[in-house]
Design a protein around this motif. Structure first.
Motif, short mmCIF file in Angstrom:
data_model
loop_
_atom_site.label_atom_id
_atom_site.label_comp_id
_atom_site.label_asym_id
_atom_site.label_seq_id
_atom_site.Cartn_x
_atom_site.Cartn_y
_atom_site.Cartn_z
N TRP A 66 -1.90 -39.91 40.25
CA TRP A 66 -2.12 -40.75 39.06
C TRP A 66 -0.97 -41.72 38.83
CZ3 TRP A 66 -0.02 -40.48 33.86
CH2 TRP A 66 -0.77 -41.16 32.90
N SER A 67 0.25 -41.27 39.04
CA SER A 67 1.43 -42.08 38.73
C SER A 67 2.17 -42.58 39.97
CB SER A 67 2.42 -41.27 37.89
OG SER A 67 2.89 -40.15 38.64
N TYR B 137 4.27 -40.83 41.50
CA TYR B 137 5.61 -40.25 41.41
C TYR B 137 5.89 -39.43 42.66
CZ TYR B 137 9.70 -38.29 39.05
OH TYR B 137 10.98 -37.94 38.70
N LEU C 34 0.32 -50.12 39.48
CA LEU C 34 0.49 -49.55 38.13
C LEU C 34 0.67 -50.64 37.09
CD1 LEU C 34 2.96 -46.62 38.98
CD2 LEU C 34 0.46 -46.52 38.76
N ARG D 188 4.40 -51.28 36.21
CA ARG D 188 5.14 -50.19 35.59
C ARG D 188 5.75 -49.33 36.69
NH1 ARG D 188 2.51 -46.94 31.03
NH2 ARG D 188 4.72 -46.71 30.57
N PRO E 9 6.59 -45.54 38.49
CA PRO E 9 6.05 -44.18 38.52
C PRO E 9 6.73 -43.26 37.51
CG PRO E 9 6.30 -45.00 40.75
CD PRO E 9 6.95 -46.02 39.85
N LYS F 207 5.25 -43.95 34.15
CA LYS F 207 3.86 -43.48 34.12
C LYS F 207 3.80 -41.97 34.00
CE LYS F 207 -0.60 -44.47 34.84
NZ LYS F 207 -1.40 -45.35 33.96
N GLU G 257 4.42 -40.44 30.57
CA GLU G 257 3.25 -40.38 29.68
C GLU G 257 2.56 -39.03 29.83
OE1 GLU G 257 0.50 -43.49 30.34
OE2 GLU G 257 1.92 -45.11 30.00
#
Length: 293
Positions: free
Chosen positions: A164-165, A167, A276, A279, A281, A284, A287
């Motif tokens: 999702w991010s 990361y 993103l 933005r 990771p 993000k 959040e």
């Protein structure tokens, strides 16, 4: 505004890609982006590391350079590579090589091989086809992809990427033996905030043969990709490509410490990503932590 030093680029760069304009975006500590199209910004004024989409970080803010085409749309870095290769008839001139991330002289495909990767049947493996739909469409955070990257002398690093991010976590492993890799992954998952990893998708390599032990210790479901389908872990494959800049082929990874791996992951996680919306990771994922906390 933070000081930004410039580097005079070769004339061939300025002449082969004159349509590219610079965009300067200041990344504040909160992860927000302020972007302003620079007026009269010539490509010769863009620092070479920023031209390659690297982010220069300092203690307050980072300067991030992206490139626009004539229509004002963001031009992907892959398009810049293709443009340069085509302009120079498939081979890059020596003066351009130092400014490109991969430093490749020729652009050529490399046949995929599974030699030495220890692939085979894994007992009780759960297929990727059984993952919930929310994992595939990145609707919710908490679903990760993992892999081992190999370099010289059969040395390895485990890579984990949150879908999702985007990361990244990098994990030092001393070998690809399943008990070693499983123990290292269990330790890494326990470093994460509770509930932040709900599933892990891996390829069908024997280092995850002890996936049931991993699941019992972490409460994280493990799914396995179809054979010869690395594209099913697209975020992880993309990250592995970025890591070649830090850990090139021929490097002995046994000399790399976990602290150094954390520093590389920090650079990737604080780098704005086009996918993103520019933005980072880290922002993000924050959040998701806030939502679960």
């Amino acid at each position: 505004m933070a000081h930004r030093s410039t580097l005079q680029l070769p004339k061939s760069v300025r002449t082969t890609v004159p349509m590219l304009l610079g965009v300067v975006a200041l990344l504040l500590p909160t992860g927000d982006i302020r972007a302003q199209r620079s007026t009269g910004c010539a490509i010769r004024d863009i620092p070479a590391p920023e031209l390659c989409a690297r982010v220069r970080l300092d203690t307050v803010r980072a300067t991030y350079i992206v490139l626009l085409d004539e229509s004002g749309s963001m031009r992907p870095i892959g398009g810049i590579y293709r443009s340069l290769f085509m302009q120079t008839r498939g081979a890059l001139k020596r003066e351009l090589q130092a400014h490109l991330r991969t430093h490749r002289v020729m652009r050529r495909s490399r046949p995929a091989t599974h030699r030495g990767q220890g692939r085979g049947d894994i007992a009780d493996a759960v297929s990727i086809s059984e993952r919930p739909a929310t994992v595939a469409d990145r609707a919710v955070p908490g679903h990760w992809e993992g892999d081992l990257i190999q370099r010289a002398n059969f040395t390895f690093i485990a890579t984990l990427v949150e879908r999702w991010s985007r990361y990244v976590h990098l994990v030092r492993v001393t070998s690809k033996e399943t008990d070693v890799v499983t123990a290292a992954l269990i330790r890494e998952v326990r470093r994460l905030p509770t509930g932040l990893m709900a599933s892990l998708t891996w390829d069908r390599a024997k280092e995850m043969a002890q996936h049931r032990r991993f699941t019992v210790a972490t409460d994280v479901a493990v799914y396995f990709c179809d054979p010869r389908s690395p594209w099913q872990r697209d975020s992880n494959e993309n990250t592995n490509g970025l890591l070649r800049q830090y850990f090139p082929q021929g490097m002995d990874l046994s000399q790399v410490t976990q602290r150094q791996l954390d520093a590389v992951a920090r650079q990737l996680n604080t780098r704005p990503r086009e996918t993103l919306g520019l933005r980072t990771p880290a922002a993000k994922l924050a959040e998701a932590v806030a939502l679960t906390g």
